[in-house]
Design a protein around this motif. Structure first.
Motif, PDB file in Angstrom:
ATOM      1  N   PRO A  55       0.863  -1.374  -0.008  1.00 56.72           N
ATOM      2  CA  PRO A  55      -0.071   0.077  -0.107  1.00 56.72           C
ATOM      3  C   PRO A  55       0.783   1.263  -0.021  1.00 56.72           C
ATOM      4  CG  PRO A  55      -1.059  -1.452   1.422  1.00 56.72           C
ATOM      5  CD  PRO A  55       0.362  -2.240   0.999  1.00 56.72           C
ATOM      6  N   LYS A  56       2.020   1.168   0.743  1.00 59.90           N
ATOM      7  CA  LYS A  56       2.647   2.547   0.889  1.00 59.90           C
ATOM      8  C   LYS A  56       4.202   2.092   0.607  1.00 59.90           C
ATOM      9  CE  LYS A  56      -0.244   5.185   3.916  1.00 59.90           C
ATOM     10  NZ  LYS A  56       0.109   5.985   4.944  1.00 59.90           N
ATOM     11  N   GLY A  57       4.279   1.112  -0.341  1.00 66.67           N
ATOM     12  CA  GLY A  57       5.852   0.653  -0.552  1.00 66.67           C
ATOM     13  C   GLY A  57       6.016  -0.408  -1.457  1.00 66.67           C
ATOM     14  N   PHE A  58       7.108  -1.085  -1.593  1.00 66.29           N
ATOM     15  CA  PHE A  58       7.115  -2.344  -2.328  1.00 66.29           C
ATOM     16  C   PHE A  58       8.347  -3.103  -1.774  1.00 66.29           C
ATOM     17  CE2 PHE A  58       9.786   1.374  -3.960  1.00 66.29           C
ATOM     18  CZ  PHE A  58      10.993   0.675  -4.074  1.00 66.29           C
ATOM     19  N   VAL A  59       8.558  -4.434  -2.334  1.00 71.06           N
ATOM     20  CA  VAL A  59       9.455  -5.390  -1.922  1.00 71.06           C
ATOM     21  C   VAL A  59      10.480  -5.636  -3.086  1.00 71.06           C
ATOM     22  CG1 VAL A  59      10.058  -7.518  -1.104  1.00 71.06           C
ATOM     23  CG2 VAL A  59       8.179  -6.298  -0.019  1.00 71.06           C
ATOM     24  N   VAL A  60      11.590  -5.569  -2.818  1.00 73.39           N
ATOM     25  CA  VAL A  60      12.559  -6.056  -4.262  1.00 73.39           C
ATOM     26  C   VAL A  60      13.575  -7.179  -3.531  1.00 73.39           C
ATOM     27  CG1 VAL A  60      12.496  -3.813  -5.074  1.00 73.39           C
ATOM     28  CG2 VAL A  60      14.358  -4.325  -3.159  1.00 73.39           C
ATOM     29  N   THR A  61      14.177  -7.699  -4.541  1.00 73.30           N
ATOM     30  CA  THR A  61      15.281  -8.717  -4.166  1.00 73.30           C
ATOM     31  C   THR A  61      16.604  -8.394  -4.649  1.00 73.30           C
ATOM     32  OG1 THR A  61      13.457 -10.564  -4.260  1.00 73.30           O
ATOM     33  CG2 THR A  61      15.845 -11.244  -4.460  1.00 73.30           C
ATOM     34  N   ALA A  62      17.738  -8.478  -3.713  1.00 69.44           N
ATOM     35  CA  ALA A  62      19.003  -8.039  -4.044  1.00 69.44           C
ATOM     36  C   ALA A  62      19.950  -9.217  -3.922  1.00 69.44           C
ATOM     37  CB  ALA A  62      19.359  -7.014  -2.956  1.00 69.44           C
ATOM     38  N   SER A  63      20.837  -9.679  -5.040  1.00 71.26           N
ATOM     39  CA  SER A  63      21.575 -10.614  -4.955  1.00 71.26           C
ATOM     40  C   SER A  63      22.730 -10.313  -4.030  1.00 71.26           C
ATOM     41  CB  SER A  63      22.242 -10.823  -6.374  1.00 71.26           C
ATOM     42  OG  SER A  63      23.093  -9.610  -6.451  1.00 71.26           O
ATOM     43  N   PRO A  64      23.331 -11.518  -3.477  1.00 68.55           N
ATOM     44  CA  PRO A  64      24.543 -11.120  -2.537  1.00 68.55           C
ATOM     45  C   PRO A  64      25.598 -10.315  -3.193  1.00 68.55           C
ATOM     46  CG  PRO A  64      23.806 -13.621  -2.765  1.00 68.55           C
ATOM     47  CD  PRO A  64      23.084 -12.679  -3.618  1.00 68.55           C
ATOM     48  N   GLU A  65      25.765 -10.396  -4.499  1.00 64.22           N
ATOM     49  CA  GLU A  65      26.788  -9.358  -5.155  1.00 64.22           C
ATOM     50  C   GLU A  65      26.581  -8.124  -4.984  1.00 64.22           C
ATOM     51  OE1 GLU A  65      29.107  -7.063  -8.029  1.00 64.22           O
ATOM     52  OE2 GLU A  65      27.016  -7.599  -7.800  1.00 64.22           O
ATOM     53  N   THR A  66      25.100  -7.731  -4.998  1.00 68.85           N
ATOM     54  CA  THR A  66      24.611  -6.407  -5.073  1.00 68.85           C
ATOM     55  C   THR A  66      24.872  -5.975  -3.640  1.00 68.85           C
ATOM     56  OG1 THR A  66      23.333  -6.553  -6.825  1.00 68.85           O
ATOM     57  CG2 THR A  66      22.622  -4.948  -5.168  1.00 68.85           C
ATOM     58  N   LEU A  67      24.593  -6.725  -2.584  1.00 70.19           N
ATOM     59  CA  LEU A  67      24.559  -6.340  -1.154  1.00 70.19           C
ATOM     60  C   LEU A  67      25.989  -5.989  -0.704  1.00 70.19           C
ATOM     61  CD1 LEU A  67      21.961  -8.731   0.458  1.00 70.19           C
ATOM     62  CD2 LEU A  67      21.690  -6.138  -0.082  1.00 70.19           C
ATOM     63  N   GLU A  68      26.857  -6.997  -1.249  1.00 71.00           N
ATOM     64  CA  GLU A  68      28.386  -6.948  -1.026  1.00 71.00           C
ATOM     65  C   GLU A  68      29.027  -5.505  -1.752  1.00 71.00           C
ATOM     66  OE1 GLU A  68      32.554  -9.224  -1.537  1.00 71.00           O
ATOM     67  OE2 GLU A  68      30.699 -10.283  -2.150  1.00 71.00           O
ATOM     68  N   ARG A  69      28.626  -5.266  -2.697  1.00 73.27           N
ATOM     69  CA  ARG A  69      29.154  -3.987  -3.576  1.00 73.27           C
ATOM     70  C   ARG A  69      28.549  -2.758  -3.145  1.00 73.27           C
ATOM     71  NH1 ARG A  69      31.749  -3.390  -8.701  1.00 73.27           N
ATOM     72  NH2 ARG A  69      31.895  -5.452  -8.902  1.00 73.27           N
ATOM     73  N   SER A  70      27.500  -2.780  -2.510  1.00 72.96           N
ATOM     74  CA  SER A  70      26.646  -1.656  -2.163  1.00 72.96           C
ATOM     75  C   SER A  70      26.598  -1.393  -0.698  1.00 72.96           C
ATOM     76  CB  SER A  70      25.373  -1.585  -2.968  1.00 72.96           C
ATOM     77  OG  SER A  70      24.509  -2.390  -2.404  1.00 72.96           O
ATOM     78  N   THR A  71      25.905  -0.293  -0.359  1.00 78.74           N
ATOM     79  CA  THR A  71      25.643  -0.055   1.054  1.00 78.74           C
ATOM     80  C   THR A  71      24.347  -0.712   1.466  1.00 78.74           C
ATOM     81  OG1 THR A  71      24.343   2.071   0.709  1.00 78.74           O
ATOM     82  CG2 THR A  71      26.764   2.103   1.013  1.00 78.74           C
ATOM     83  N   LEU A  72      23.595  -1.234   0.644  1.00 76.96           N
ATOM     84  CA  LEU A  72      21.976  -1.837   0.917  1.00 76.96           C
ATOM     85  C   LEU A  72      21.903  -2.627   2.162  1.00 76.96           C
ATOM     86  CD1 LEU A  72      20.436  -1.938  -2.516  1.00 76.96           C
ATOM     87  CD2 LEU A  72      20.461  -0.043  -0.824  1.00 76.96           C
TER      88      LEU A  72
END
Length: 218
Positions: A55-72
């Motif tokens: 209703p006020k947002g969304f859900v995404v999936t992040a790969s392990p490589e994305t989580l490692e390379r970024s601050t997420l």
């Protein structure tokens, strides 16, 4: 593809190892007003795909490589994330072309308020990012299109001047010295680098440094 012009701020919550929930969005915000399953949305400069609409947002999936390379994977709970929906054909390009593919992380140095702007400096420990940073060039910081006001010769340090509207409408206002940020170099610089490498490493090419100088790029 994005432009680096932030449309909204959201709250990020990790649901499990790879699913991230973005919440706190008004239904009338540009993000929620035109969201669909499968859309690409830049979250602090990282291109992610909408898997679930809330209703006020969304859900995404992040790969392990994305989580490692970024601050997420380690954003403080109290710090909002910058959000931008993907560029549509015919839309205005007010920033620069941002792919949402983060090159690496940088770290906040000094934050100085002047009469008309905030001057923020960053250190860049990885050469993979630093080599794309040039004076007056474009840089994506947490998904924000900014212009490099000054930088070291190697690009391992740079400074930007942030106008009030950008500071107030993005999460730059929440940053503190030593905080990590996502960095993406200008894609144009990456292609120039690729085309000017020796032909033996990238295949035969007619583009060289002499060619670029001859055609006004020197």
């Amino acid at each position: 593809m994005f432009t680096g012009l932030i449309q909204a701020l959201g709250k990020l919550q990790t649901l499990d190892n790879d699913r991230l929930q973005i919440s706190g969005l008004d239904v009338s915000s540009p993000i929620m007003a035109d969201i669909s399953l499968g859309d690409s949305i830049a979250v602090d400069g990282v291109c992610l795909t909408v898997a679930t609409i809330l209703p006020k947002g969304f859900v995404v999936t992040a790969s392990p490589e994305t989580l490692e390379r970024s601050t997420l994977g380690h954003i403080p709970p109290e710090r909002p994330v910058n959000l931008e929906s993907s560029l549509r054909v015919g839309s205005k390009i007010g920033g620069h072309f941002v792919t949402g593919h983060v090159d690496g992380q940088g770290y906040v140095g000094e934050i100085i308020k002047t009469d008309s702007a905030w001057e923020i400096s960053f250190t860049v420990p990885r050469s993979q990012v630093a080599r794309y940073i040039v004076p007056k060039g474009s840089i994506g910081v947490n998904g924000i299109s900014l212009t490099v006001a000054d930088c070291s010769a190697s690009g391992d340090w740079f400074k930007v001047a942030v106008i009030p509207v950008t500071y107030d409408e993005t999460n730059l206002q929440y940053l503190q010295p030593n905080d990590a940020v996502n960095l993406e170099g200008d894609i144009l610089g990456k292609y120039v680098e690729r085309f000017t490498q020796p032909a033996s490493t990238v295949g035969q090419s007619d583009i060289s440094l002499d060619f670029l100088v001859e055609h006004g790029y020197g």
